[in-house]
Design an enzyme around this catalytic site. Sequence first.
Site, PDB file in Angstrom:
ATOM      1  N   PRO A   1       0.793  -1.217   0.000  1.00 17.23           N
ATOM      2  CA  PRO A   1       0.000   0.000   0.000  1.00 17.23           C
ATOM      3  C   PRO A   1       0.823   1.264   0.000  1.00 17.23           C
ATOM      4  O   PRO A   1       1.824   1.374   0.705  1.00 17.23           O
ATOM      5  CB  PRO A   1      -0.772  -0.094   1.312  1.00 17.23           C
ATOM      6  CG  PRO A   1      -0.139  -1.210   2.075  1.00 17.23           C
ATOM      7  CD  PRO A   1       1.044  -1.662   1.359  1.00 17.23           C
ATOM      8  N   GLU A   2       0.385   2.200  -0.793  1.00 15.27           N
ATOM      9  CA  GLU A   2       0.914   3.549  -0.705  1.00 15.27           C
ATOM     10  C   GLU A   2      -0.185   4.386  -0.045  1.00 15.27           C
ATOM     11  O   GLU A   2      -1.186   3.844   0.412  1.00 15.27           O
ATOM     12  CB  GLU A   2       1.272   4.072  -2.102  1.00 15.27           C
ATOM     13  CG  GLU A   2       2.310   3.186  -2.774  1.00 15.27           C
ATOM     14  CD  GLU A   2       2.808   3.760  -4.092  1.00 15.27           C
ATOM     15  OE1 GLU A   2       2.885   4.992  -4.217  1.00 15.27           O
ATOM     16  OE2 GLU A   2       3.099   2.970  -4.997  1.00 15.27           O
TER      17      GLU A   2
END
Length: 271
Positions: free
Chosen positions: A2-3
């Site tokens: 995840p960003e």
Amino acid sequence: MPELPEVETTKRGIEPHITNKRVKEVIIRQKRLRWDVPNSLSAGLTGHSITTVNRRGKYLLLESTKGTLLIHLGMSGSLRIVNSELVADKHDHVDIVFDNGKALRFTDPRRFGCLLWEQDTIESHPLLANLGPEPLSEDFDSSYLYKVSRGRSAAIKTFVMNSKVVVGVGNIYAAEALFMAGINPKRAAGKVSKATYEKLIPCIKEILQNAINLGGTTLRDFTNSSGEPGYFKQSLNVYGRGGEECVQCKRLLTEIRLGQRSTVYCKNCQK
DNA sequence: ACTTCGACCTGTTGGC
DNA sequence: TGCCAACAGGTCGAAG
């Protein structure tokens, strides 16, 4: 995995299910993560309620009156709301079980994520203390980026992925923002002009905001807290498209490695 | 102070 | 079909 957009999507998904809900029990099935899940988490949270869910960069901060649960999803971590009876899978590390029979379940196959319990002021936590500004805040502007980049030899892509410079910009969105801005990812950050940073800043903000609006990017396994994928993948112009045609000029996209991360760009459109 | 690189993990993918 | 190397959304911490 995840960003920032995926973490924000996760935050929005879990927030209404856990805010002001009393924690009945904390089940630690597999404490081994980047750092071991501390036993103090169970003693600290049980019997208390989550009052607020905040995000700082890619960290989620679940605050209660007794302390804060600091969560990072690493590369492969995820949080879901499940019925507490749902049988746990191989990589389900922790359940935060609530009085209403629901649980917040943390899953992380690669174990690069973490769950930490902090009783004192969370802002001074060593993992948070030296983070750069939020990319979607007004503090993140071209003057700032220009100033902190002077004298830096690092490639601009590596530079904007540095969480001390700005938080939340990972390998996907760094590549996409540089493509949108027409900047070669290899350029030394310290030699990039103020005018070019003025072009880059709104691209980073727009890319991240679009991704949040679409629920993040699902490459292989990211889903939101209800198990649904994000729809930003269809907006990717360069990430994961090495050797394919540039959407703008139709020449083939170049793939290189920068700072040990695969990097795709268009030699023609990005100077 | 900055940059580079190894390390931490498991799962998936692509080439042979 | 099977095997194996390479790679994957992150980032800390040591070494240079």
